[in-house]
Design a protein around this motif. Structure first.
Motif, PDB file in Angstrom:
ATOM      1  N   GLU A  13       0.811  -1.219   0.000  1.00 42.21           N
ATOM      2  CA  GLU A  13       0.000   0.000   0.000  1.00 42.21           C
ATOM      3  C   GLU A  13       0.844   1.269   0.000  1.00 42.21           C
ATOM      4  N   PHE A  15       3.081   4.142  -2.096  1.00 38.48           N
ATOM      5  CA  PHE A  15       2.901   4.787  -3.396  1.00 38.48           C
ATOM      6  C   PHE A  15       4.100   5.690  -3.607  1.00 38.48           C
ATOM      7  N   GLY A  16       4.896   5.382  -4.634  1.00 41.37           N
ATOM      8  CA  GLY A  16       6.085   6.194  -4.860  1.00 41.37           C
ATOM      9  C   GLY A  16       6.914   6.272  -3.597  1.00 41.37           C
ATOM     10  N   SER A  17       7.215   7.483  -3.129  1.00 39.95           N
ATOM     11  CA  SER A  17       7.998   7.672  -1.915  1.00 39.95           C
ATOM     12  C   SER A  17       7.163   7.576  -0.653  1.00 39.95           C
ATOM     13  N   PHE A  18       5.860   7.471  -0.788  1.00 36.29           N
ATOM     14  CA  PHE A  18       4.993   7.421   0.385  1.00 36.29           C
ATOM     15  C   PHE A  18       4.934   5.983   0.892  1.00 36.29           C
ATOM     16  N   ALA A  41      -4.028   2.588  -3.723  1.00 41.30           N
ATOM     17  CA  ALA A  41      -2.652   2.608  -3.235  1.00 41.30           C
ATOM     18  C   ALA A  41      -1.855   1.700  -4.157  1.00 41.30           C
ATOM     19  N   ASP A  43       1.673   1.231  -6.791  1.00 39.20           N
ATOM     20  CA  ASP A  43       1.998   1.632  -8.156  1.00 39.20           C
ATOM     21  C   ASP A  43       2.730   0.441  -8.769  1.00 39.20           C
TER      22      ASP A  43
END
Lengths: 253, 253, 253, 253
Positions: A13, A15-18, A41, A43
């Motif tokens: 869950e 996302f990118g850097s999150f 959520a 990618d």
């Protein structure tokens, strides 16, 4: 008396850097992983990395489609028509399935996420849309849904194989529904009580509802929540307690 | 002398209420449709509706993955690593493939979109990433790429079946590359000249470059652009001219 | 000898349910807060909540515009034209400024984020675009940029008031640039060395570069990184060390 | 008898390469332009270009905030809390306002878009949220809302200056509400009837409802729809008809 149970958790869950959750800590403790599919959520990079984690830890990988709502994390009911929900779920499962083939990791199950899971329990038209999506793309996937719910019925009506789910850390109403989170007693905070609830499900085939009544509930998988502090420790404690009680932890046969 | 040719066009590039092109007018004029996969354009509903159009008009459906860049419509080179490109293309093809299975419309080919297509021609690492993605998910898809390009080579190196493409309305450099759009003579505006270029490709196996030199080019499909005013009329004129010249229009065998 | 220094940190970089950093722990330790503006991170709700935190802790609020790239967290250089960058930065500052007025929290400064900050140092056309955006919307905002950089020059050329920034935990090249992160010695891991570098900047007006040479550098603010584990503890240690050395910590006058 | 009226239309609803409407054709025909603010449509580049069009054609520029829902074009009610709506509207107006300052084009009014406009009419809590947002950021903006609606009341309760709006091409219920679009007679297709309805509003201060009853309605602006084929021609016809009847077309004083 039921001797074995599957443990599942949401994962992938980020996302990118999150970064969300600690998949590397939680996945070794479960047997089934519900992987976010890039809508609420995840990618493509996170999805693929999570599939690799499933292989590394020998966990069964599954699709975890949700409402296409990154900001709301799939926890809000978006005003989509059943047809739009069906199309979105098909695309989500398809994306994950393709990455799974690229990694040679088989997908084994599917479970709707958050508001989609809840809406599918409440509204048969949404349950049917989710079930139709699975039927269209991967009818062989086991369909995870709340024990005794309309979502189970919708999936079975289409000939899907279902897996009945219960929660270790949520209380139940006398009619078998989950106690709404707005009630202060909706959550089970005490790990010992969580373990007791799961053992009761296995040994007695029932839970004790908030009013003290006995609710028969046949379950094949237990959902562990991973997005709170201490999630991995709680999961480890539950797992240890089950093993100590002689329960076999594994995916549904 | 080559007696048959495929005609392809991009389609399914609308997004929600944002309408791009007139697929219903253009698709009956071509034999292969490149369907946007939700990254540079398209969404699950548009993708599914476009697959239905392909069935309605008997057009071969293909995947048209691009950079995940809705605002830039996939026409900007995003700073993704080859691995990130591979993952994105896998997820895009997977999403369209799942919707295609739901509609029982077979996918036949794949062609990269816009900046991804151009970058894959210029950089072998990107060409390899796109080819690996196709190989991993649907190695049976025909891989459409510019005749004589490194992208063709990358795909063939992985054992993919390629389809060489040329353009009816673009001029060529002596080395076989497309004339950069920044040059005023990059585009062929005159429909008669477009037809002449395609007929030369079929009858002579070559185009005449901007400097007048003859460039041998074996092609199996011609790309028609659909996003300009008058696109359908131009496509209809080219199609009629080819049929009048005795050319068979159909998908590559 | 310089007796006072501003400490700044990035904040408000959460998005919906995706939590980044621990603003409540870090903000009490700094005097200036760079708030993400909804493009690389942040959303209207996070922005407003962060403005309230600034008021609660008496920290000067500033705008922290970045490339519109949520997945890349603003750490990738997107292929935008200078005009597109200018427009994006204007819209970002405008959004935060409006929320700040709604909360009656004055904005005091602006600082570009991540790849936009770095690109503006490297390319004068980007530096000019960012400076023009600030000039157009809030020419009274202090413009934070690396000490001695072209970004400082671009801002001053437009009559903006600048604030020269250095880093406590990064090493410098002999020409005053930051050591590229790809070098193993780019980061200062030892808190004592970080403190020493800041004290040297204050007492000597210089840093010692990686080759041992002395690089004169006048700075008015020190950037503290908040997105790593232990960030708050490191910030607290630096702050304590500066106070113990008699340094006054406060916003630039 | 009312001798003057404002004509307004939505504009700036393109996004990147996705073109919506023909602002250059429509804007010369109106006196007030409602510019999308990047949430349901528009982006910083489109917003700025649209502000320049307003200056070129001498049209009053206004903000047109909507639900943050690009795929749904702001036509779906998203499950946002009133506070989240307020924050989003503040950020949207702030972004446009900043670009307007950069272009030295004054903003004159604000009007909610699509589902937000409709929801604010139906639910007072949403009307209050939108009005609070305007009050917080630009309390001087004229607040455009349906004549006689709760949205007008919410804005006036906060001391905002309101502008009552009616539609040239929509029919009304006896209680002054718009006839729901699901009814086949909701739209006025005949340009002559549209003109007649507007002239009745000006000369009699009322419309004739679907049941033939007379509904008193004081209006200061008429909304023209721009997103359908023939929109500019219809707008031109209405404008010509009003001028021929001696009506002065201009912004509210």
């Amino acid at each position: 008396v039921q001797r074995s149970i599957d443990l599942n958790c949401d994962c992938g869950e980020s996302f990118g850097s999150f970064v969300v959750g600690d998949d590397r800590a939680l996945l070794p403790l479960v047997t089934s992983a519900n992987i976010a599919c890039g809508a609420h959520a995840g990618d493509p990079d996170v999805m693929r990395a999570t599939l690799r984690l499933c292989r590394e830890f020998g966990v069964a990988a599954g699709a975890h489609p949700g409402f296409p709502d990154l900001q709301g994390f799939g926890r809000r009911v978006l005003p989509l028509t059943p047809q739009e929900i069906e199309n979105s779920v098909i695309a989500q499962i398809g994306a994950l399935d393709a990455l799974a083939r690229a990694e040679a990791v088989p997908l084994r199950h599917v479970k709707a996420h958050g508001a989609l899971y809840n809406a599918a329990v409440e509204q048969r038209s949404i349950a049917d849309a989710v079930a139709r999506a699975v039927k269209a793309v991967r009818p062989d996937l086991r369909f995870v849904a709340p024990a005794g719910s309309a979502l189970i019925a919708a999936a079975e009506a289409l000939g899907l194989t279902t897996v009945a789910e219960a929660f270790a850390d949520r209380r139940y109403e006398p009619d078998g529904r989950l106690r709404d989170r707005r009630h202060p007693d909706a959550l089970i905070e005490d790990p010992a009580q969580s373990l007791a609830q799961v053992l009761q499900l296995l040994q007695d085939g029932a839970v004790t509802a908030v009013d003290g009544s006995r609710v028969p509930l046949r379950v094949e998988t237990i959902c562990l929540h991973g997005d709170k502090p201490g999630a991995a420790a709680r999961a480890a404690a539950l797992r240890a307690g089950l093993l100590a009680a002689g329960v076999v932890i594994g995916v549904p046969q």
